[in-house]
Write a protein that holds these residues in place. Structure first.
Motif, PDB file in Angstrom:
ATOM      1  N   PHE A   1      48.122  51.610  26.632  1.00  9.44           N
ATOM      2  CA  PHE A   1      46.975  51.945  27.619  1.00  9.44           C
ATOM      3  C   PHE A   1      47.753  53.178  28.361  1.00  9.44           C
ATOM      4  N   ALA A   2      48.976  53.010  28.520  1.00  5.29           N
ATOM      5  CA  ALA A   2      49.719  54.384  29.453  1.00  5.29           C
ATOM      6  C   ALA A   2      49.583  55.674  28.458  1.00  5.29           C
ATOM      7  N   GLU A   3      49.838  55.261  27.244  1.00  3.12           N
ATOM      8  CA  GLU A   3      49.803  56.565  26.368  1.00  3.12           C
ATOM      9  C   GLU A   3      48.363  57.085  26.357  1.00  3.12           C
ATOM     10  N   ASN A   4      47.417  56.090  26.297  1.00  2.00           N
ATOM     11  CA  ASN A   4      46.102  56.613  26.265  1.00  2.00           C
ATOM     12  C   ASN A   4      45.808  57.498  27.470  1.00  2.00           C
ATOM     13  N   VAL A   5      46.105  57.024  28.869  1.00  3.16           N
ATOM     14  CA  VAL A   5      45.904  57.829  29.958  1.00  3.16           C
ATOM     15  C   VAL A   5      46.643  59.313  29.745  1.00  3.16           C
ATOM     16  N   ILE A   6      47.880  59.092  29.328  1.00  6.02           N
ATOM     17  CA  ILE A   6      48.486  60.715  29.188  1.00  6.02           C
ATOM     18  C   ILE A   6      47.761  61.371  28.314  1.00  6.02           C
ATOM     19  N   ASP A   7      47.516  60.964  27.109  1.00  5.59           N
ATOM     20  CA  ASP A   7      46.817  61.720  26.001  1.00  5.59           C
ATOM     21  C   ASP A   7      45.376  62.429  26.498  1.00  5.59           C
ATOM     22  N   LEU A   8      44.638  61.392  27.345  1.00  4.50           N
ATOM     23  CA  LEU A   8      43.321  62.143  27.723  1.00  4.50           C
ATOM     24  C   LEU A   8      43.471  62.926  28.950  1.00  4.50           C
ATOM     25  N   THR A   9      44.333  62.639  29.665  1.00  3.47           N
ATOM     26  CA  THR A   9      44.578  63.630  30.842  1.00  3.47           C
ATOM     27  C   THR A   9      45.439  64.643  30.589  1.00  3.47           C
ATOM     28  N   HIS A  10      45.982  64.992  29.363  1.00  2.00           N
ATOM     29  CA  HIS A  10      47.079  65.772  28.878  1.00  2.00           C
ATOM     30  C   HIS A  10      48.005  65.942  29.888  1.00  2.00           C
ATOM     31  N   GLY A  11      48.675  64.990  30.261  1.00  2.45           N
ATOM     32  CA  GLY A  11      49.888  64.614  31.207  1.00  2.45           C
ATOM     33  C   GLY A  11      51.143  65.032  30.668  1.00  2.45           C
ATOM     34  N   ARG A  12      52.081  64.719  31.302  1.00  2.00           N
ATOM     35  CA  ARG A  12      53.411  65.077  31.061  1.00  2.00           C
ATOM     36  C   ARG A  12      53.972  63.863  30.149  1.00  2.00           C
ATOM     37  N   THR A  13      55.185  64.053  29.081  1.00  3.06           N
ATOM     38  CA  THR A  13      55.685  63.124  28.319  1.00  3.06           C
ATOM     39  C   THR A  13      56.625  62.241  29.064  1.00  3.06           C
ATOM     40  N   GLY A  14      57.123  62.631  30.272  1.00  2.00           N
ATOM     41  CA  GLY A  14      57.824  61.983  31.124  1.00  2.00           C
ATOM     42  C   GLY A  14      56.936  61.354  32.350  1.00  2.00           C
ATOM     43  N   VAL A  15      57.466  60.472  33.092  1.00  5.07           N
ATOM     44  CA  VAL A  15      56.847  60.150  34.275  1.00  5.07           C
ATOM     45  C   VAL A  15      56.527  61.016  35.212  1.00  5.07           C
ATOM     46  N   VAL A  16      57.422  61.816  35.643  1.00  8.68           N
ATOM     47  CA  VAL A  16      57.153  63.193  36.563  1.00  8.68           C
ATOM     48  C   VAL A  16      57.635  64.326  36.095  1.00  8.68           C
ATOM     49  N   SER A  17      58.395  64.314  34.839  1.00 11.76           N
ATOM     50  CA  SER A  17      58.893  65.563  34.476  1.00 11.76           C
ATOM     51  C   SER A  17      58.578  65.681  32.663  1.00 11.76           C
ATOM     52  N   GLY A  18      59.005  66.654  32.213  1.00 11.60           N
ATOM     53  CA  GLY A  18      58.988  66.889  30.663  1.00 11.60           C
ATOM     54  C   GLY A  18      57.792  67.553  30.321  1.00 11.60           C
ATOM     55  N   PRO A  19      57.911  67.948  29.065  1.00 12.09           N
ATOM     56  CA  PRO A  19      56.707  68.969  28.782  1.00 12.09           C
ATOM     57  C   PRO A  19      55.444  68.199  28.653  1.00 12.09           C
ATOM     58  N   PHE A  20      54.233  68.934  28.674  1.00 11.49           N
ATOM     59  CA  PHE A  20      52.885  68.397  28.796  1.00 11.49           C
ATOM     60  C   PHE A  20      52.672  67.979  27.132  1.00 11.49           C
ATOM     61  N   VAL A  21      51.989  66.856  27.008  1.00  5.47           N
ATOM     62  CA  VAL A  21      51.689  66.475  25.771  1.00  5.47           C
ATOM     63  C   VAL A  21      51.032  67.543  24.930  1.00  5.47           C
ATOM     64  N   THR A  22      50.179  68.439  25.440  1.00  5.38           N
ATOM     65  CA  THR A  22      49.624  69.737  24.771  1.00  5.38           C
ATOM     66  C   THR A  22      50.568  70.370  24.091  1.00  5.38           C
TER      67      THR A  22
END
Length: 97
Positions: free
Chosen positions: A15-36
């Motif tokens: 579910f957390a992966e789902n939210v990150i994928d759909l919002t195009h968030g970061r791969t880490g909690v607060v840092s890291g590259p964006f999933v795009t």
């Protein structure tokens, strides 16, 4: 007890992966590259994130709902395919982001 603990962790991670994928968030909690950035650097189009994100929603729900044993098998299989595909993609395209 162990079954529900591991199942809950897998469903929460999916579910957390789902939210990150759909919002195009970061791969880490607060840092890291964006999933795009990660998806495009691996050669995938950005719309693949929406497809994966949408399919992860029923998969995560199916894991925690009692019953539906055959559907749970397919949900677990889908998660294994997705994670092994991600590992293979990262192994094939090793480079710094």
């Amino acid at each position: 007890m162990l079954y529900w603990t591991t199942t809950s962790l897998i469903a929460l991670e999916t579910f957390a992966e789902n939210v990150i994928d759909l919002t195009h968030g970061r791969t880490g909690v607060v840092s890291g590259p964006f999933v795009t950035q990660v998806a495009t650097s691996l050669g995938y189009p950005v719309y693949i994130l929406a497809i994966l994100g949408i399919f992860k929603i029923p998969g995560a729900i199916t894991l925690v709902v009692p019953g539906f044993l055959r559907l749970k098998e397919w949900a677990y299989a889908g998660i294994v395919f997705e994670l092994s595909g991600a590992a293979a993609s990262h192994a094939a395209f090793v480079k710094e982001l």
